[in-house]
Design a protein around this motif. Structure first.
Motif: not given
Length: 358
Positions: A68-72, A88-93, A117-124, A316-325
């Motif tokens: 889970i990528l939490c960098v700017g 690795f699979c990744t997810l970011d916002c 598998l990467s999920f991109v832009g998973m914030g609000w 934002t973290a709630q969205v990211m962790t939901a989509y991490a699943k």
């Protein structure tokens, strides 16, 4: 079986992601990977810290299900994400709307070469608001949904300012212009970025660090303030297209008044002048005699989706962790490549029967 998570970055969002993962039995935190001095970092959940580049060590191969990528987004995320996606699979916002298509293409190539598998832009936004805009555009085709952010603190824009040389602390508030919101509520859609929002920045310059000494003259202080202000107002994708005000304040005032993390936003769609079956916007009834089936030109449907957030990073973290699943479940089924929130079926957010929400 737990989803093994590596958290990359330990700012506001990284800490919020850690808090959620530590309290969710579906997750196991393998480690937090940060560019900060790990000896100076402390986790209230006893997570282990590693240098950011240690995520590529052989000891983590096959040990992390998703990073889970939490960098700017402004300076760090793109290069970091592509490198990590090769392992690795990744997810970011990722939140730079103007660069989303290019970024998606680049990371998709890395994913498909390496089977990740990467999920991109998973914030609000991008994220939840993207989903809402797409839904309203589809079910209200005569509308053109308008998005407003704020009033509130933009984490991404504040981080972009803090990356400018000479800045010690910074917070940026995004403020919708009232006349623009009223215009959108009337169904008027020809609004530019500058017409819709203003950006208000509060900055504490780091004079001593910038000049390398404490005895800084007023002329030097003014020069640094001008440099910072110019760098902010000319920054593409973040400030250049907006009315931006830069306020320089003392460290004491900043810490007392500008460390909040609240935010808000809304998506507005207004659909009017719906066409009758006769093909005309204003139906005269000539095709149907005295009983036309509609009142075209008088119909006005509107919809609004809004968020009011006490903590922007927490949500934002709630969205990211939901989509991490969801990422983990889709990858287990053989999905690879880069996806936005529009590519992820909602059912993957849930374990088991999602029909309970119907």
């Amino acid at each position: 079986m737990k989803i093994r998570v590596g958290i990359v970055g330990y700012g506001n969002i990284g800490r919020a992601v850690e808090k959620i993962c530590a309290g969710d039995r579906d997750f196991e935190i393998v480690g937090i990977f940060s560019r900060r001095d790990k000896q100076a970092l402390h986790s209230p959940f006893c997570s282990e810290f590693f240098a950011q580049n240690e995520i590529f060590d052989e000891r983590f191969e096959g040990k992390i299900d998703i990073a889970i990528l939490c960098v700017g987004s402004a300076f760090d995320l793109e290069d970091t994400a592509v490198k990590i996606a090769t392992r690795f699979c990744t997810l970011d916002c990722f939140d730079t709307h103007a660069r989303m298509s290019e970024y998606l293409k680049t990371i998709d190539t890395a994913n498909k070469m390496c089977g990740t598998l990467s999920f991109v832009g998973m914030g609000w936004d991008p994220g939840v608001f993207s989903l809402e805009r797409a839904l309203l555009s589809a079910v209200m085709p005569q509308s053109q949904p308008q998005t407003f952010w704020g009033k509130g603190v933009s984490q991404g824009h504040s981080e972009a300012i803090r990356k400018i040389d000479g800045v010690k602390y910074a917070t940026q508030y995004t403020v919708p212009k009232p006349e623009a919101v009223e215009s959108a509520m009337r169904g008027e859609t020809e609004l530019s970025a500058r017409e819709k929002h203003e950006r208000i920045c509060f900055v504490v310059p780091g004079y001593a660090k910038y000049y390398g000494r404490c005895d800084v003259s007023e002329e030097e202080r003014e020069d640094l303030r001008q440099r910072i202000s110019t760098a902010i107002k000319s920054m593409p994708n973040y400030f250049a297209d907006y009315d931006t005000t830069v306020n320089f304040v003392s460290e004491e005032e900043y810490l007392a008044k500008h460390t909040q993390a609240y935010h808000a936003g809304k998506v507005i769609a207004v659909e009017k002048d719906m066409k009758c079956g006769c093909g005309k916007v204003f139906c005269t009834g000539e095709k149907y005699g005295d009983n036309p089936p509609c009142k075209a030109g008088k119909v006005k449907n509107s919809a609004e989706f809004r968020l009011e957030l006490d903590s922007n990073p927490d949500f934002t973290a709630q969205v990211m962790t939901a989509y991490a699943k969801a990422n983990y479940r889709m990858w287990k089924e053989g999905e690879t490549g880069a996806k936005t929130i529009l590519d992820v079926p909602v059912r993957y957010l849930f374990q088991g029967d999602s029909l309970q929400f119907v």
